[in-house]
Design an enzyme around this catalytic site. Sequence first.
Site, PDB file in Angstrom:
ATOM      1  N   GLU A  78      55.154  21.984  31.772  1.00  0.00           N
ATOM      2  CA  GLU A  78      54.080  22.981  31.670  1.00  0.00           C
ATOM      3  C   GLU A  78      54.570  24.297  31.057  1.00  0.00           C
ATOM      4  O   GLU A  78      53.897  25.325  31.185  1.00  0.00           O
ATOM      5  CB  GLU A  78      53.494  23.263  33.058  1.00  0.00           C
ATOM      6  CG  GLU A  78      52.976  22.050  33.788  1.00  0.00           C
ATOM      7  CD  GLU A  78      51.702  21.479  33.203  1.00  0.00           C
ATOM      8  OE1 GLU A  78      51.466  21.634  31.981  1.00  0.00           O
ATOM      9  OE2 GLU A  78      50.942  20.872  33.967  1.00  0.00           O
ATOM     10  N   HIS A  97      52.833  28.371  39.485  1.00  0.00           N
ATOM     11  CA  HIS A  97      51.768  27.396  39.234  1.00  0.00           C
ATOM     12  C   HIS A  97      51.841  26.342  40.330  1.00  0.00           C
ATOM     13  O   HIS A  97      52.922  25.811  40.608  1.00  0.00           O
ATOM     14  CB  HIS A  97      51.959  26.747  37.859  1.00  0.00           C
ATOM     15  CG  HIS A  97      51.188  25.480  37.697  1.00  0.00           C
ATOM     16  ND1 HIS A  97      49.813  25.426  37.799  1.00  0.00           N
ATOM     17  CD2 HIS A  97      51.595  24.208  37.464  1.00  0.00           C
ATOM     18  CE1 HIS A  97      49.420  24.172  37.632  1.00  0.00           C
ATOM     19  NE2 HIS A  97      50.477  23.410  37.428  1.00  0.00           N
ATOM     20  N   HIS A  99      49.673  23.035  42.636  1.00  0.00           N
ATOM     21  CA  HIS A  99      48.550  22.115  42.859  1.00  0.00           C
ATOM     22  C   HIS A  99      48.167  22.219  44.333  1.00  0.00           C
ATOM     23  O   HIS A  99      48.135  21.226  45.049  1.00  0.00           O
ATOM     24  CB  HIS A  99      48.950  20.671  42.545  1.00  0.00           C
ATOM     25  CG  HIS A  99      49.374  20.447  41.120  1.00  0.00           C
ATOM     26  ND1 HIS A  99      49.730  19.206  40.650  1.00  0.00           N
ATOM     27  CD2 HIS A  99      49.502  21.292  40.072  1.00  0.00           C
ATOM     28  CE1 HIS A  99      50.063  19.301  39.361  1.00  0.00           C
ATOM     29  NE2 HIS A  99      49.937  20.561  38.990  1.00  0.00           N
ATOM     30  N   TYR A 118      35.202  39.927  49.564  1.00  0.00           N
ATOM     31  CA  TYR A 118      35.714  41.020  48.708  1.00  0.00           C
ATOM     32  C   TYR A 118      37.146  40.793  48.236  1.00  0.00           C
ATOM     33  O   TYR A 118      37.575  41.334  47.212  1.00  0.00           O
ATOM     34  CB  TYR A 118      35.592  42.368  49.440  1.00  0.00           C
ATOM     35  CG  TYR A 118      36.617  42.587  50.525  1.00  0.00           C
ATOM     36  CD1 TYR A 118      36.368  42.201  51.839  1.00  0.00           C
ATOM     37  CD2 TYR A 118      37.847  43.160  50.228  1.00  0.00           C
ATOM     38  CE1 TYR A 118      37.317  42.385  52.824  1.00  0.00           C
ATOM     39  CE2 TYR A 118      38.804  43.346  51.217  1.00  0.00           C
ATOM     40  CZ  TYR A 118      38.534  42.957  52.518  1.00  0.00           C
ATOM     41  OH  TYR A 118      39.480  43.137  53.484  1.00  0.00           O
ATOM     42  N   HIS A 160      43.118  20.376  37.857  1.00  0.00           N
ATOM     43  CA  HIS A 160      44.572  20.519  37.824  1.00  0.00           C
ATOM     44  C   HIS A 160      45.118  21.334  39.009  1.00  0.00           C
ATOM     45  O   HIS A 160      45.769  20.772  39.880  1.00  0.00           O
ATOM     46  CB  HIS A 160      44.954  21.163  36.473  1.00  0.00           C
ATOM     47  CG  HIS A 160      46.420  21.169  36.191  1.00  0.00           C
ATOM     48  ND1 HIS A 160      46.949  21.089  34.924  1.00  0.00           N
ATOM     49  CD2 HIS A 160      47.485  21.283  37.023  1.00  0.00           C
ATOM     50  CE1 HIS A 160      48.270  21.109  34.982  1.00  0.00           C
ATOM     51  NE2 HIS A 160      48.618  21.236  36.257  1.00  0.00           N
ATOM     52  N   TYR A 213      44.012  52.316  46.783  1.00  0.00           N
ATOM     53  CA  TYR A 213      44.822  52.113  47.995  1.00  0.00           C
ATOM     54  C   TYR A 213      45.773  50.930  47.899  1.00  0.00           C
ATOM     55  O   TYR A 213      46.539  50.685  48.818  1.00  0.00           O
ATOM     56  CB  TYR A 213      43.899  51.896  49.212  1.00  0.00           C
ATOM     57  CG  TYR A 213      42.943  53.009  49.438  1.00  0.00           C
ATOM     58  CD1 TYR A 213      43.395  54.270  49.828  1.00  0.00           C
ATOM     59  CD2 TYR A 213      41.582  52.832  49.240  1.00  0.00           C
ATOM     60  CE1 TYR A 213      42.523  55.312  50.019  1.00  0.00           C
ATOM     61  CE2 TYR A 213      40.693  53.868  49.433  1.00  0.00           C
ATOM     62  CZ  TYR A 213      41.158  55.097  49.833  1.00  0.00           C
ATOM     63  OH  TYR A 213      40.281  56.122  50.014  1.00  0.00           O
TER      64      TYR A 213
HETATM   65 ZN   LIG Z   1      50.529  21.382  37.127  1.00  0.00          ZN
END
Ligand SMILES: [Zn+2]
Length: 219
Positions: A78, A97, A99, A118, A160, A213
């Site tokens: 990736e 990254h 999963h 929020y 993904h 803040y």
């Molecule tokens: Zn991945």
Amino acid sequence: MTNSADELWLRQEVIDTAHAMSRQGLSPSISGNVSARHGKGMLITPSAMAYDELIPEDIVFMDEKGQTPPGARAPSSEWRFHMAAYAARADAQAIVHAHSRFATALACARKAIPAFHYMVAVAGGKDIPLAQYATFGTSELADAVAAALEMRKACLMANHGQIACGASLEDALALARDVEALAAQYVTVLQLGKPHLLDDDEMERVLERFQTYGQQDDS
Ligand SMILES: [Zn+2]
């Protein structure tokens, strides 16, 4: 390419972050990957290695042209979207990254995370977007991720998982954890019926408070 104390330290920090991601349940099996900006390139976890086997030399340096030094391990498959994310966000010094379960579930249902709470502002905007689907490892996926990250520090990735950027590895991991927590809450809310979303004016106020803040973890 482990040629300075700083670089060695950063390599170890990439490994520690991958361990933490796994320990915190964000990354089933050996899925997910971690990188840190380094010079004009990045240091990234290698392809298909268990995190608990990693030593600093296994972390791969890749320059801005996508080249790795001779003898280096193969980078994560990736690497293209990591590179594209650094190009899209000058403020990103590190990327996680994953999963992770709920972020991936929403991404597979092709649902972004709207302003149901929020705290979605933690990703820098009024929602956490969903990057368009493209096959893993492709430059099309890198383009889709970069497009989503231009406006946010994190996004879901269709069918993904999720990706989170930070000013440090610790920051990026914390954001990935926040995205997963929000995804879990949103999935729960969807089971209760139609969520009540905060409107744009309210999210403007929230974003302003985040800027003034900082992130209010205790609020
Ligand atoms: Zn991945």
